[in-house]
Design a protein around this motif. Structure first.
Motif, PDB file in Angstrom:
ATOM      1  N   GLY A  88      40.349 132.183  13.234  1.00  0.00           N
ATOM      2  CA  GLY A  88      40.012 131.199  14.251  1.00  0.00           C
ATOM      3  C   GLY A  88      38.713 130.457  14.020  1.00  0.00           C
ATOM      4  O   GLY A  88      38.239 129.762  14.925  1.00  0.00           O
ATOM      5  N   ILE A  89      38.119 130.591  12.828  1.00  0.00           N
ATOM      6  CA  ILE A  89      36.873 129.870  12.557  1.00  0.00           C
ATOM      7  C   ILE A  89      37.196 128.401  12.280  1.00  0.00           C
ATOM      8  O   ILE A  89      38.031 128.082  11.439  1.00  0.00           O
ATOM      9  CB  ILE A  89      36.125 130.475  11.350  1.00  0.00           C
ATOM     10  CG1 ILE A  89      35.747 131.929  11.642  1.00  0.00           C
ATOM     11  CG2 ILE A  89      34.884 129.655  11.008  1.00  0.00           C
ATOM     12  CD1 ILE A  89      35.078 132.626  10.467  1.00  0.00           C
ATOM     13  N   ASP A  90      36.532 127.516  12.998  1.00  0.00           N
ATOM     14  CA  ASP A  90      36.689 126.083  12.760  1.00  0.00           C
ATOM     15  C   ASP A  90      35.618 125.660  11.750  1.00  0.00           C
ATOM     16  O   ASP A  90      34.451 125.484  12.096  1.00  0.00           O
ATOM     17  CB  ASP A  90      36.531 125.314  14.067  1.00  0.00           C
ATOM     18  CG  ASP A  90      36.724 123.807  13.872  1.00  0.00           C
ATOM     19  OD1 ASP A  90      37.045 123.393  12.735  1.00  0.00           O
ATOM     20  OD2 ASP A  90      36.540 123.062  14.855  1.00  0.00           O
ATOM     21  N   TRP A  91      36.034 125.503  10.496  1.00  0.00           N
ATOM     22  CA  TRP A  91      35.069 125.241   9.422  1.00  0.00           C
ATOM     23  C   TRP A  91      34.534 123.816   9.472  1.00  0.00           C
ATOM     24  O   TRP A  91      33.636 123.471   8.676  1.00  0.00           O
ATOM     25  CB  TRP A  91      35.727 125.517   8.070  1.00  0.00           C
ATOM     26  CG  TRP A  91      36.077 126.957   7.885  1.00  0.00           C
ATOM     27  CD1 TRP A  91      37.312 127.516   7.987  1.00  0.00           C
ATOM     28  CD2 TRP A  91      35.172 128.018   7.596  1.00  0.00           C
ATOM     29  NE1 TRP A  91      37.240 128.878   7.779  1.00  0.00           N
ATOM     30  CE2 TRP A  91      35.936 129.211   7.540  1.00  0.00           C
ATOM     31  CE3 TRP A  91      33.794 128.092   7.399  1.00  0.00           C
ATOM     32  CZ2 TRP A  91      35.358 130.451   7.273  1.00  0.00           C
ATOM     33  CZ3 TRP A  91      33.218 129.329   7.141  1.00  0.00           C
ATOM     34  CH2 TRP A  91      33.989 130.493   7.085  1.00  0.00           C
ATOM     35  N   THR A  92      35.043 122.992  10.357  1.00  0.00           N
ATOM     36  CA  THR A  92      34.533 121.629  10.495  1.00  0.00           C
ATOM     37  C   THR A  92      33.622 121.458  11.704  1.00  0.00           C
ATOM     38  O   THR A  92      33.161 120.347  11.980  1.00  0.00           O
ATOM     39  CB  THR A  92      35.701 120.629  10.613  1.00  0.00           C
ATOM     40  OG1 THR A  92      36.458 120.920  11.795  1.00  0.00           O
ATOM     41  CG2 THR A  92      36.620 120.720   9.394  1.00  0.00           C
ATOM     42  N   SER A  93      33.346 122.559  12.401  1.00  0.00           N
ATOM     43  CA  SER A  93      32.607 122.452  13.657  1.00  0.00           C
ATOM     44  C   SER A  93      31.097 122.362  13.472  1.00  0.00           C
ATOM     45  O   SER A  93      30.380 122.024  14.414  1.00  0.00           O
ATOM     46  CB  SER A  93      32.932 123.653  14.559  1.00  0.00           C
ATOM     47  OG  SER A  93      32.518 124.869  13.934  1.00  0.00           O
TER      48      SER A  93
END
Length: 381
Positions: free
Chosen positions: A185-190
């Protein structure tokens, strides 16, 4: 040992030649494995050839580190002359060939299309496969500039051991973040830092930090040449056995289906990392021996000198052969592979030499040899 380090250093010539040959071989095999329908053969043999000879860039990086620290250790550097030489011999031909590859790829001379792609390819080495090594080589030279004094003072075998396990640790971190994630669930674009982490994983092979151990191993070998030679000669049999064991292990994982073809190509995987390192240590005494045989030394030295030519130009030669030549030949696939492997290096050297500005300013004449002072021995009466 020649303490002033003048003259030639023959230990690495065979290693450079073998590294260039391994790169050429895997790119030839790569074409035929993608064109099995047109050129049928044993795809397992072709795949294993690519997998087991994929360590060429690590050999180059080790040799680069060793030569830099061997020739320049404990010397005051003229950095302007250092970078000027690399501009003439590396950067300028790279710029020229990047332009050639970009034009061939886009098949357009429209500046609005050509220039952005050219600049991007220049920075990333993406104009043709495997050219990312040239920007990587320049990064290693920059690393040498920044770390020369530190390495000369602090690089020891315990530190090398730490870097060995650190390199494996970097792979494991990437693996459990992106390949087999422990946290979902890590949003790497956040966040910019998360984007940077994702970028460093996707394009890691383009950056020097992924090769820090083998560069440092080369630096250690260059700083302590006699100790390195003694060590690898004493342990050449264990290292050869270790190389064989890991080669069989890697091949068995692929053939049994435990590892996919793509996973088997990952040179940063701990199995492949140990395989590459043991091969380096096992092959070094062989390279040193071959480089000091009078019959072979001159030939190996000339080929090693043209190592960059083969590396930089071979994609163009292979592209021409694959697109316009080999389909006209009614030869078996192994014969085509052998012929392409033999004729590509001399064609690379010929074209590479013609990209030097000095070649054209001399009107195509060979570089004049330096005159040697004539010494006349006389005997007094």
């Amino acid at each position: 040992m020649n303490t002033n380090r003048k003259g030639s250093f023959q230990d690495l010539n065979a290693l450079f030649v073998f590294g260039a040959c391994s790169v050429l071989l895997i790119h030839i095999l790569g074409f035929f494995i993608e064109a099995q329908a047109e050129y049928p053969w044993n795809d397992d043999i072709e795949a294993l050839g690519i997998i087991l000879f994929r360590f060429g860039r690590s050999l180059f990086i080790f040799a680069t580190g060793m030569l830099l620290f061997y020739w320049y250790k404990h010397k005051d550097m003229d950095w302007a002359a250092f970078w000027r030489k690399r501009w003439k011999v590396i950067v300028l031909p790279y710029v020229i060939w990047t332009a050639i590859y970009t034009v061939c790829k886009l098949q357009s001379l429209d500046p609005t299309v050509l220039v952005p792609q050219f600049l991007d390819s220049l920075l990333t080495g993406s104009s043709f496969y495997h050219l990312y090594y040239i920007p990587l080589y320049l990064q290693l030279n920059l690393l040498f500039l920044l770390c020369k004094r530190l390495f000369e003072r602090y690089l020891t075998f315990p530190l090398l051991t730490f870097l060995f396990f650190l390199q494996i640790g970097v792979y494991l971190v990437y693996h459990y973040l992106f390949v087999d994630p422990l946290v979902f669930g890590i949003d790497w674009t956040s966040h910019p830092l998360l984007e940077l982490a994702q970028h460093s994983y996707i394009y890691g092979q383009n950056y020097a930090y992924m090769y820090l151990f083998h560069f440092s191993l080369g630096a250690y070998a260059g700083l302590y040449v006699e100790n390195w030679r003694t060590w690898v000669n004493r342990l050449r049999v264990p290292f050869s056995l270790l190389t064989t064991i890991f080669a069989v292990w890697i091949a068995a994982r692929y053939l049994s289906g435990d590892a996919t073809y793509e996973d088997s190509l990952n040179i940063f995987h701990p199995l492949y990392f140990v395989y590459t390192t043991s091969f380096l240590a096992a092959f070094y005494p062989v390279s040193s021996f071959l480089g000091n045989i009078p019959v072979l030394s001159g030939w190996l030295s000339k080929l090693a000198k043209h190592n960059m030519a083969i590396y930089l130009v071979h994609p163009f030669i292979l592209f021409l052969l694959e697109s316009h030549v080999i389909f006209r030949l009614n030869w078996s696939t192994p014969v085509l592979i052998a012929v392409m492997f033999v004729i590509t290096p001399p064609l690379c050297i010929f074209l590479y030499e013609h990209t030097f500005l000095s070649y054209w300013t001399r009107g195509g004449r060979p570089k004049p040899q330096k005159r040697r002072n004539l010494v006349i021995k006389t005997h007094s009466a």
